[in-house]
Design a protein around this motif. Structure first.
Motif, mmCIF file in Angstrom:
data_model
loop_
_atom_site.group_PDB
_atom_site.id
_atom_site.type_symbol
_atom_site.label_atom_id
_atom_site.label_comp_id
_atom_site.label_asym_id
_atom_site.label_seq_id
_atom_site.Cartn_x
_atom_site.Cartn_y
_atom_site.Cartn_z
ATOM 1 N N ILE A 1 1.334 10.655 10.857
ATOM 2 C CA ILE A 1 1.973 11.139 9.623
ATOM 3 C C ILE A 1 0.964 11.812 8.695
ATOM 4 O O ILE A 1 1.204 12.902 8.176
ATOM 5 N N TYR A 2 -0.183 11.162 8.503
ATOM 6 C CA TYR A 2 -1.122 11.651 7.500
ATOM 7 C C TYR A 2 -2.275 12.453 8.105
ATOM 8 O O TYR A 2 -2.598 13.541 7.627
ATOM 9 N N THR B 1 6.911 13.371 1.734
ATOM 10 C CA THR B 1 5.968 12.269 1.954
ATOM 11 C C THR B 1 6.598 10.931 1.580
ATOM 12 O O THR B 1 6.426 9.933 2.295
ATOM 13 N N ILE B 2 7.359 10.909 0.471
ATOM 14 C CA ILE B 2 8.034 9.673 0.049
ATOM 15 C C ILE B 2 9.050 9.241 1.109
ATOM 16 O O ILE B 2 9.201 8.039 1.397
ATOM 17 N N ILE B 3 9.743 10.202 1.711
ATOM 18 C CA ILE B 3 10.696 9.872 2.786
ATOM 19 C C ILE B 3 9.968 9.197 3.946
ATOM 20 O O ILE B 3 10.453 8.218 4.524
ATOM 21 N N LEU B 4 8.781 9.719 4.271
ATOM 22 C CA LEU B 4 7.980 9.120 5.344
ATOM 23 C C LEU B 4 7.518 7.718 4.964
ATOM 24 O O LEU B 4 7.457 6.824 5.817
ATOM 25 N N HIS B 5 7.207 7.515 3.693
ATOM 26 C CA HIS B 5 6.866 6.156 3.220
ATOM 27 C C HIS B 5 8.048 5.212 3.460
ATOM 28 O O HIS B 5 7.870 4.073 3.910
ATOM 29 N N ASN C 1 0.828 -1.201 0.000
ATOM 30 C CA ASN C 1 0.000 0.000 0.000
ATOM 31 C C ASN C 1 0.868 1.259 0.000
ATOM 32 O O ASN C 1 0.564 2.241 -0.694
ATOM 33 N N LEU C 2 1.962 1.233 0.762
ATOM 34 C CA LEU C 2 2.879 2.374 0.799
ATOM 35 C C LEU C 2 3.523 2.610 -0.570
ATOM 36 O O LEU C 2 3.709 3.759 -0.984
ATOM 37 N N ALA C 3 3.853 1.525 -1.258
ATOM 38 C CA ALA C 3 4.425 1.651 -2.601
ATOM 39 C C ALA C 3 3.415 2.291 -3.558
ATOM 40 O O ALA C 3 3.775 3.158 -4.372
ATOM 41 N N CYS C 4 2.160 1.888 -3.452
ATOM 42 C CA CYS C 4 1.111 2.474 -4.302
ATOM 43 C C CYS C 4 0.923 3.955 -4.009
ATOM 44 O O CYS C 4 0.727 4.766 -4.921
ATOM 45 N N MET C 5 1.012 4.329 -2.725
ATOM 46 C CA MET C 5 0.887 5.744 -2.346
ATOM 47 C C MET C 5 2.052 6.564 -2.903
ATOM 48 O O MET C 5 1.883 7.715 -3.324
ATOM 49 N N ALA C 6 3.234 5.957 -2.918
ATOM 50 C CA ALA C 6 4.407 6.639 -3.468
ATOM 51 C C ALA C 6 4.243 6.860 -4.978
ATOM 52 O O ALA C 6 4.578 7.927 -5.507
ATOM 53 N N VAL C 7 3.714 5.847 -5.676
ATOM 54 C CA VAL C 7 3.485 5.973 -7.122
ATOM 55 C C VAL C 7 2.450 7.056 -7.402
ATOM 56 O O VAL C 7 2.599 7.844 -8.351
#
Length: 319
Positions: free
Chosen positions: A282-283, A228-232, A110-116
């Motif tokens: 975070i969010y 945000t990506i760093i937080l991911h 899910n984190l990878a999808c949020m990064a994309v």
């Protein structure tokens, strides 16, 4: 005797006193309820406002929150069972373990999808609405669950093929390695976790550096997306702690056999509970839009509780 049965034997040999067991269970249950209460507030805020449930970014976020709630609930149930009932039916343990394994694997995906999604919003903004539609986001979430459930169900099918039927009517101490004892399953799970993490890290590094190049144009949104990506990435590191848990437990068993239950408790809090509290912070608190609507919800709740307290005092005085 294999490693998992040795761990169970040590837990049985050095069981906590009644007072210590009660304290540990109260801490775990209170933490679990607190995290789920905060997450329930986030879900309520999401469902009440169209600005959120029509936005793929917030849909992925709320899926992460729901996933965390399921994982916290299942792990807290298993923790309490380990102290109260100790051994449970294998079939019940299988169901709980399947949910625990699936939700654990869901998080990094899910984190990878949020990064994309962040990458598309910043680097391909003109195609963002077309690529990241609500329908496609929901299909992506379904694909995540299908992938992780297929992986978890494979463990069940291998166990069904290798264990006698009576095994599923027996009772045991509920752990993934005890309910799915076949060595092939353990190797398969290690390979699966490794593949997931490699893919997730490649995705996070790629999206981060692409957004970093865009951020050099001094775009405020690009810089926010980069952070945000760093937080991911930080959250994925926390996920990796779950995969490091088995060797860590083995080491603790060798170093502190008499304090092994305390070591297990510390591992559980740090690895299973605390990472689940990161998403709301975070969010829910960092995002300005979400923070604004969440604040309204909390103020409304406080006003309701105040009114109930005032009404209760009035009734008490009349009596």
């Amino acid at each position: 005797m294999n490693a998992s049965s040795a761990n169970v034997t040590v837990v049985l040999q050095y069981r906590d006193s009644f007072t210590k067991a009660v304290i540990k269970n109260v801490i775990v249950v209170v933490l679990g309820i607190s995290i789920n209460y905060i997450n329930a507030g986030l879900i309520h805020t999401f469902c009440k406002h169209q600005i959120f449930y029509m936005n793929p970014r917030y849909i992925l976020f709320i899926h992460l929150v729901v996933n965390d709630m399921i994982e916290v609930t299942v792990t807290v149930i298993l923790f309490v069972i380990s102290y109260t009932i100790y051994q449970i039916n294998v079939s019940v343990c299988c169901i709980l373990t399947l949910f625990a394994l699936s939700t654990t694997e869901n998080t990094p995906l899910n984190l990878a999808c949020m990064a994309v999604e962040c990458y598309i919003a910043i680097c391909i903004p003109l195609r963002h609405v077309q690529i990241c539609s609500v329908k496609r986001t929901l299909m992506l979430i379904g694909l995540i669950w299908a992938t992780t459930m297929f992986s978890a169900l494979a463990d069940l099918f291998i166990t069904l093929a290798t264990e006698p039927l009576d095994y599923f009517y027996s009772r045991l101490f509920c752990l993934p390695k005890t309910v799915f004892p076949n060595p092939v399953i353990i190797k398969k799970r290690d390979i699966t976790y490794s593949v997931y993490l490699v893919l997730v890290w490649i995705t996070i590094f790629y999206t981060y550096f692409r957004i970093l190049l865009t951020a050099k144009t001094a775009s405020k949104d690009a810089k926010k997306a980069r952070n945000t990506i760093i937080l991911h990435g930080f959250q994925v590191l926390l996920c990796m702690a779950t995969y490091a848990e088995p060797p860590l437990k083995e080491a603790l068993l060798q170093w502190f056999p008499k304090n092994y239950t305390d070591s297990l408790f510390s591992c559980y809090i740090i690895i299973q509970i605390l990472p689940r509290s990161i998403s709301p912070i975070i969010y829910g608190m960092r995002d300005k839009t979400y923070r604004k609507y969440l604040k309204r919800y909390l103020l409304c709740k406080i006003s309701t509780y105040k009114q109930l307290f005032i009404d209760y005092n009035k009734v008490s005085k009349k009596r």
